[in-house]
Design an enzyme around this catalytic site. Structure first.
Site, mmCIF file in Angstrom:
data_model
loop_
_atom_site.group_PDB
_atom_site.id
_atom_site.type_symbol
_atom_site.label_atom_id
_atom_site.label_comp_id
_atom_site.label_asym_id
_atom_site.label_seq_id
_atom_site.Cartn_x
_atom_site.Cartn_y
_atom_site.Cartn_z
ATOM 1 N N HIS A 1 32.796 28.378 96.152
ATOM 2 C CA HIS A 1 32.699 28.100 94.710
ATOM 3 C C HIS A 1 31.272 28.425 94.275
ATOM 4 O O HIS A 1 30.312 27.933 94.849
ATOM 5 C CB HIS A 1 33.032 26.632 94.420
ATOM 6 C CG HIS A 1 34.449 26.263 94.735
ATOM 7 N ND1 HIS A 1 34.794 25.145 95.453
ATOM 8 C CD2 HIS A 1 35.608 26.892 94.423
ATOM 9 C CE1 HIS A 1 36.109 25.089 95.563
ATOM 10 N NE2 HIS A 1 36.629 26.137 94.954
ATOM 11 N N GLU B 1 28.241 25.842 93.583
ATOM 12 C CA GLU B 1 27.900 24.868 94.616
ATOM 13 C C GLU B 1 26.770 25.448 95.455
ATOM 14 O O GLU B 1 26.992 26.095 96.477
ATOM 15 C CB GLU B 1 29.140 24.546 95.443
ATOM 16 C CG GLU B 1 30.256 23.948 94.575
ATOM 17 C CD GLU B 1 31.542 23.667 95.336
ATOM 18 O OE1 GLU B 1 31.574 23.905 96.566
ATOM 19 O OE2 GLU B 1 32.514 23.208 94.706
ATOM 20 N N HIS C 1 30.234 23.015 101.076
ATOM 21 C CA HIS C 1 30.539 22.864 99.649
ATOM 22 C C HIS C 1 29.695 21.742 99.054
ATOM 23 O O HIS C 1 29.020 21.000 99.760
ATOM 24 C CB HIS C 1 32.020 22.489 99.461
ATOM 25 C CG HIS C 1 32.975 23.606 99.661
ATOM 26 N ND1 HIS C 1 33.677 24.198 98.644
ATOM 27 C CD2 HIS C 1 33.359 24.250 100.797
ATOM 28 C CE1 HIS C 1 34.458 25.154 99.130
ATOM 29 N NE2 HIS C 1 34.286 25.194 100.433
ATOM 30 N N GLU D 1 31.212 18.466 102.310
ATOM 31 C CA GLU D 1 30.863 18.259 100.905
ATOM 32 C C GLU D 1 29.505 17.564 100.859
ATOM 33 O O GLU D 1 29.364 16.421 101.287
ATOM 34 C CB GLU D 1 31.916 17.406 100.201
ATOM 35 C CG GLU D 1 33.316 18.011 100.205
ATOM 36 C CD GLU D 1 33.506 19.079 99.143
ATOM 37 O OE1 GLU D 1 32.583 19.275 98.315
ATOM 38 O OE2 GLU D 1 34.578 19.711 99.131
#
Length: 333
Positions: free
Chosen positions: A53, A56, A148, A211
């Site tokens: 993405h 990010e 991410h 994450e």
């Protein structure tokens, strides 16, 4: 090449496609894709991806710091390594994606979409991963670490999401995730279109989506929050010591998925609802025409709530705790 990130953001083909240091050879395969091969023999092969993405950026900056050390010859490399910056066009525009969510298209799902930049990119990344691991042998230890950041803030700012896996997770991989500073681990129980599910299903890789914090533009990230993750990556790449593990990550498993089925979809959560917010049994979570989503267990925790996804895509996950594992953690501490 000195700076892989800057070269990728330039959108240009590098003047030199291969190179060598005292410790390794590198080869530029395509935009945002570079392979590193150590001079010494190895039985480990690792794919590290980031920027799937494009908004990010913290993991991209952390990864690039490590690559600069490899490209300059400052550090030796232990495993064979493939580095992927997933969506360079979106990175250049600080957008999550241009046309569709790249991390829903893997495992051939890109074929179901009209031709768009992300569909072509998913196909190219699948090719690259297959080429990389086929160059090894069946004795290699294969890991895929996909970096991410979350759209929203989280009660657990650093957490990992593991794909459906019918095999036991390697103990050293689980230990590495704890050393990377992750506060929670989420285990999927159904297949999906993510990059980590693709690598786990098709290549038996130990795969995890990390994450790390909340999405911010380049230059606006406090990378000190992710010092443990950076040190853990350095350990697996350079052979340096792992950071010490504090409290092991709490474990959750997916209990249900909230899917947007139509334009009538409504998510009954505020825009500032944090990941891992708890909801009691019976709470109405979302509605979509005649479809209603309720909390089914005594308590469930929300992950990735996003009412703005395209029709047919996941608008959130609901989790339950792995009580047996987490109770053991509480007893230890």
């Amino acid at each position: 090449m000195q700076d892989f990130l800057q070269q990728t953001l330039s959108g240009e083909t590098p003047p030199q496609l291969t190179g060598e240091t005292t410790h390794l050879r590198w080869q530029w395969w395509d935009e945002g894709i570079i392979e590193f091969t150590p001079h010494q023999a190895t039985r480990r092969a690792i794919v590290i991806s980031a920027g799937i993405h494009g908004n990010e950026t913290a993991p991209v900056e952390i990864l690039n710091q490590l690559l600069i050390q490899l490209l300059s010859g400052e550090k030796a490399l232990v495993p064979r390594l493939l580095v992927i910056l997933g969506n360079p066009a979106a990175l250049r525009q600080n957008k999550r994606y241009l046309r569709c969510d790249l991390n829903r298209l893997f495992g051939g799902r890109w074929q179901q979409y009209e031709d768009c930049p992300e569909a072509r990119r998913a196909w190219r990344l699948e090719q690259a991963m297959e080429t990389f691991w086929q160059a090894g042998d069946n004795l290699e230890v294969c890991w895929h670490i996909d970096l991410h950041t979350a759209i929203r803030g989280s009660w657990h700012p650093r957490f990992g999401v593991l794909p459906l896996n019918q095999r036991p997770w390697p103990e050293n991989f689980m230990q590495w995730l704890g050393a990377a500073g992750l506060e929670a681990l989420v285990f999927h129980r159904a297949p999906g279109g993510t990059f980590t599910h693709y690598s786990c299903e098709h290549f038996n890789a130990a795969s995890c989506t990390l994450e790390l914090g909340k999405a911010q533009p380049f230059g606006h990230n406090d990378l000190t929050q992710f010092a443990a993750a950076r040190q853990a990556l350095a350990a697996v790449l350079f052979g340096e010591p792992l950071p010490s593990v504090g409290e092991a990550p709490r474990r959750y498993r997916v209990s249900q998925q909230i899917t947007r089925l139509s334009a009538a979809f409504k998510l009954h959560m505020s825009a500032d609802t944090l990941n891992f917010t708890a909801f009691p049994q019976g709470t109405l979570l979302a509605e979509d025409g005649d479809k209603r989503y309720y909390v089914q267990q005594a308590q469930e925790y929300v992950l990735f709530p996003n009412p703005s996804v395209a029709t047919g895509l996941r608008a959130g996950l609901m989790l339950v705790e792995d009580n047996a594992h987490n109770q053991t953690l509480s007893e230890r501490h």
